[in-house]
Write a protein that holds these residues in place. Structure first.
Motif, PDB file in Angstrom:
ATOM      1  N   ILE A   1     105.041 -16.930-115.627  1.00 19.96           N
ATOM      2  CA  ILE A   1     106.379 -17.374-115.251  1.00 19.96           C
ATOM      3  C   ILE A   1     106.414 -18.876-115.038  1.00 19.96           C
ATOM      4  N   ALA A   2     105.451 -19.411-114.318  1.00 23.68           N
ATOM      5  CA  ALA A   2     105.524 -20.819-113.903  1.00 23.68           C
ATOM      6  C   ALA A   2     105.298 -21.801-115.044  1.00 23.68           C
ATOM      7  N   LEU A   3     104.360 -21.510-115.934  1.00 26.42           N
ATOM      8  CA  LEU A   3     103.951 -22.509-116.922  1.00 26.42           C
ATOM      9  C   LEU A   3     105.073 -22.998-117.837  1.00 26.42           C
ATOM     10  N   PRO A   4     105.927 -22.135-118.391  1.00 31.12           N
ATOM     11  CA  PRO A   4     106.997 -22.666-119.242  1.00 31.12           C
ATOM     12  C   PRO A   4     107.911 -23.652-118.513  1.00 31.12           C
ATOM     13  N   PHE A   5     108.213 -23.372-117.251  1.00 31.65           N
ATOM     14  CA  PHE A   5     109.073 -24.266-116.484  1.00 31.65           C
ATOM     15  C   PHE A   5     108.343 -25.557-116.120  1.00 31.65           C
ATOM     16  N   MET A   6     107.060 -25.448-115.803  1.00 28.19           N
ATOM     17  CA  MET A   6     106.273 -26.643-115.513  1.00 28.19           C
ATOM     18  C   MET A   6     106.192 -27.548-116.734  1.00 28.19           C
ATOM     19  N   ARG A   7     106.070 -26.948-117.918  1.00 25.69           N
ATOM     20  CA  ARG A   7     106.011 -27.754-119.144  1.00 25.69           C
ATOM     21  C   ARG A   7     107.352 -28.421-119.441  1.00 25.69           C
ATOM     22  N   ALA A   8     108.419 -27.859-118.878  1.00 25.98           N
ATOM     23  CA  ALA A   8     109.738 -28.492-118.992  1.00 25.98           C
ATOM     24  C   ALA A   8     109.978 -29.453-117.823  1.00 25.98           C
ATOM     25  N   LYS A   9     108.890 -29.798-117.116  1.00 29.66           N
ATOM     26  CA  LYS A   9     108.888 -30.798-116.047  1.00 29.66           C
ATOM     27  C   LYS A   9     109.701 -30.361-114.827  1.00 29.66           C
ATOM     28  N   LYS A  10     109.613 -29.101-114.505  1.00 33.06           N
ATOM     29  CA  LYS A  10     110.226 -28.585-113.291  1.00 33.06           C
ATOM     30  C   LYS A  10     109.160 -28.469-112.202  1.00 33.06           C
ATOM     31  N   HIS A  11     109.490 -28.966-111.018  1.00 32.75           N
ATOM     32  CA  HIS A  11     108.561 -28.867-109.891  1.00 32.75           C
ATOM     33  C   HIS A  11     108.290 -27.391-109.586  1.00 32.75           C
ATOM     34  N   ALA A  12     107.140 -27.098-108.989  1.00 36.36           N
ATOM     35  CA  ALA A  12     106.746 -25.691-108.847  1.00 36.36           C
ATOM     36  C   ALA A  12     106.116 -25.405-107.489  1.00 36.36           C
ATOM     37  N   TYR A  13     106.698 -24.438-106.793  1.00 35.92           N
ATOM     38  CA  TYR A  13     106.105 -23.843-105.595  1.00 35.92           C
ATOM     39  C   TYR A  13     105.668 -22.430-105.989  1.00 35.92           C
ATOM     40  N   VAL A  14     104.361 -22.154-105.927  1.00 33.23           N
ATOM     41  CA  VAL A  14     103.825 -20.864-106.363  1.00 33.23           C
ATOM     42  C   VAL A  14     102.994 -20.271-105.233  1.00 33.23           C
ATOM     43  N   GLU A  15     103.269 -19.018-104.918  1.00 36.35           N
ATOM     44  CA  GLU A  15     102.553 -18.354-103.836  1.00 36.35           C
ATOM     45  C   GLU A  15     101.058 -18.241-104.135  1.00 36.35           C
ATOM     46  N   LYS A  16     100.297 -18.028-103.073  1.00 32.38           N
ATOM     47  CA  LYS A  16      98.862 -17.819-103.234  1.00 32.38           C
ATOM     48  C   LYS A  16      98.587 -16.384-103.659  1.00 32.38           C
ATOM     49  N   PRO A  17      97.471 -16.103-104.338  1.00 24.68           N
ATOM     50  CA  PRO A  17      96.642 -17.107-104.993  1.00 24.68           C
ATOM     51  C   PRO A  17      97.413 -17.712-106.148  1.00 24.68           C
ATOM     52  N   LEU A  18      97.125 -18.946-106.469  1.00 20.33           N
ATOM     53  CA  LEU A  18      97.901 -19.645-107.485  1.00 20.33           C
ATOM     54  C   LEU A  18      97.999 -18.832-108.769  1.00 20.33           C
ATOM     55  N   THR A  19      96.902 -18.198-109.175  1.00 22.95           N
ATOM     56  CA  THR A  19      96.868 -17.462-110.438  1.00 22.95           C
ATOM     57  C   THR A  19      96.024 -16.197-110.312  1.00 22.95           C
ATOM     58  N   HIS A  20      95.999 -15.457-111.391  1.00 28.11           N
ATOM     59  CA  HIS A  20      95.285 -14.183-111.447  1.00 28.11           C
ATOM     60  C   HIS A  20      93.871 -14.333-112.002  1.00 28.11           C
ATOM     61  N   ASN A  21      93.615 -15.374-112.776  1.00 29.74           N
ATOM     62  CA  ASN A  21      92.266 -15.624-113.285  1.00 29.74           C
ATOM     63  C   ASN A  21      91.965 -17.114-113.300  1.00 29.74           C
ATOM     64  N   ILE A  22      90.702 -17.442-113.495  1.00 33.36           N
ATOM     65  CA  ILE A  22      90.233 -18.821-113.378  1.00 33.36           C
ATOM     66  C   ILE A  22      90.867 -19.716-114.430  1.00 33.36           C
ATOM     67  N   ASN A  23      90.937 -19.251-115.661  1.00 30.01           N
ATOM     68  CA  ASN A  23      91.511 -20.064-116.726  1.00 30.01           C
ATOM     69  C   ASN A  23      92.957 -20.446-116.427  1.00 30.01           C
ATOM     70  N   GLU A  24      93.732 -19.521-115.875  1.00 32.18           N
ATOM     71  CA  GLU A  24      95.117 -19.829-115.520  1.00 32.18           C
ATOM     72  C   GLU A  24      95.184 -20.919-114.461  1.00 32.18           C
ATOM     73  N   ALA A  25      94.284 -20.878-113.482  1.00 37.40           N
ATOM     74  CA  ALA A  25      94.276 -21.905-112.439  1.00 37.40           C
ATOM     75  C   ALA A  25      93.980 -23.277-113.026  1.00 37.40           C
TER      76      ALA A  25
END
Length: 474
Positions: free
Chosen positions: A115-139
């Protein structure tokens, strides 16, 4: 929109959009410099609490609300009746990417990055709950994308905004306990079922829930109430177990205090489940009921540091310096720092730092505070993010900090998965005595820079995880 087309369009949009003033939203419009226009994803449960903190700043307007479950989202929908409602996050992107400045993501763990990555790539600020991601590569990817796009970020581990975290760092930097060589961390989690079989019964999907969208990147399976609304945390396909839930809170204390980076090695031991006399269960789809994880780090200031994690009712050794009747941590967990000159203890969320033996506190003169405090302590964590977006201040848990912290937490989970991994011995079958071999029960050596297990290649499949066809992460 089809998933692959969405990913392609989102990637293209990353070069097309920049942060622009929010559009005028009728007579209720407030100048963009005073208001942060947000899209929220996962707005029931924990998401509702995060939204409350954001809303109470008086500087946030929610443009869109997105949740796959109308039942869980009902109260939030009532509270923000003017916000547009969606179930599919991709439609928010399609229809409102120009209308929002920032996003909040509080879905189950397995959907954070998607969910977060497409919006982040469009330069939208991001508040994401912990844990940041589900796997290491995503983090690692979230950390990289945040840096490349110059956006403001915050992981939802509110202890990072606490006075206690800063106080503990000032004390240790003063040299009061010398060089730190070991930290023990523990939690009272899980407070949901773990070490259980995956459900097999097909149950009717509740009205208002889009089960396919809830599954998202995870492989298809039948709906079962054993997963919802909260018990998904105990299943690897959706959650990250006790360590993933609380590690980003409790391990934040040593990370913030000691400037830990990538671990160099990890190993684990976990509860074994039995379904009969001498008959071991295979519940590898579920996180274990309890675990111990041992991580090692190499630091410039302190040298080698061992960080030990305990959950499921398991506890670290009590320090000899603890007086009779004294306790370590609080009911939720805590951390103990062992140094060459003494011991420092902190509660959950970095609260209540103190020295052992406790008589040392009578003689200790704390250094004058020099690290910037966050207004509101842990309750100011969301405000800290909003001020970062509007006024450019540094946030407490931006992804350049919380990304590596999440990676370390998930490295611990990789060691747990390795401990759980089993193969039938030649000539053995389920139900035989001692039927399994355990090739993953070893010290896992980790090349953090290159994001690779160096001594057991099979484990590298867990570094990146797996995605349902059509939902692959770009």
């Amino acid at each position: 929109m089809q998933r692959r087309k969405f990913i392609k369009n989102a990637a293209a949009a990353s070069t097309a959009f920049t942060i622009v003033p929010s559009f005028v939203m009728g007579k209720d419009h407030v100048p963009p410099s005073d208001t942060l226009y947000m899209g929220a994803f996962g707005v029931g449960g924990r998401g509702a609490s995060v939204m409350r903190g954001l809303h109470e700043t008086g500087k946030v307007k929610f443009v869109t609300l997105c949740d796959v479950d109308d039942r869980r989202a009902a109260d939030t929908y009532k509270k923000f009746p003017k916000a547009k409602r969606f179930k599919d996050f991709r439609k928010v992107y399609d229809k409102h990417i120009k209308d929002i400045d920032a996003i909040m993501v509080a879905t189950p763990d397995h959907m954070h990055a998607s969910i977060a990555l497409p919006f982040m790539r469009a330069k939208k600020h991001a508040y994401v709950e912990k844990p940041l991601t589900h796997n290491i590569n995503e983090a690692r990817l979230m950390t990289t994308v945040a840096k490349e796009n110059g956006i403001v970020t915050q992981m939802g581990n509110q202890g990072a905004s606490s006075d206690g975290s800063r106080e503990a760092k000032e004390w240790i930097q003063s040299g009061i306990i010398g060089k730190v060589y070991k930290v023990d961390c523990w939690t009272n989690r899980p407070v949901w079922p773990q070490g259980v079989p995956a459900p097999t019964e097909k149950q009717p999907v509740p009205k208002g829930l889009d089960w396919d969208l809830w599954l998202g990147v995870a492989e298809k399976r039948d709906y079962n109430a054993a997963y919802l609304p909260f018990k998904w945390r105990g299943f690897w396909d959706f959650g990250t177990g006790a360590l993933g839930d609380m590690g980003c809170h409790i391990m934040e204390t040593p990370f913030g205090v000691l400037d830990l980076g990538y671990p160099t090695e990890a190993e684990a031991s976990c509860t074994t489940n039995w379904v009969g006399d001498f008959v071991e269960a295979d519940y590898s789809e579920s996180c274990p009921a309890s675990s111990i994880v041992r991580l090692k780090f190499n630091t410039e200031e302190h040298g080698d540091i061992a960080l030990n994690w305990y959950d499921g009712g398991l506890m670290p050794d009590l320090p000899d310096e603890l007086a009779d009747g004294e306790t370590i941590g609080d009911s939720g967990g805590g951390s103990v720092f062992y140094g060459t000159k003494g011991i420092l203890v902190a509660d959950t969320y970095s609260r209540n730092a103190r020295l052992l033996p406790s008589k040392n506190m009578e003689m200790f003169k704390a250094p004058a505070p020099y690290l910037k405090r966050i207004d509101g302590d842990v309750d100011g964590h969301q405000r800290n993010f909003v001020e970062g977006c509007l006024n450019g201040i540094e946030t407490s848990s931006d992804f350049k900090r919380s990304g590596p912290l999440t990676e370390a937490v998930l490295m611990g989970n990789l060691a747990i998965k390795a401990f759980q991994y089993k193969k039938l011995k030649e000539g053995k079958k389920i139900g035989d005595w001692d039927p399994f071999e355990y090739p993953g029960r070893r010290k896992i050596l980790w090349d953090g820079q290159n994001m690779k297990v160096t001594n057991w290649d099979m484990a590298n499949a867990w570094v990146k995880g797996k995605y349902r066809k059509g939902w692959e992460l770009s």
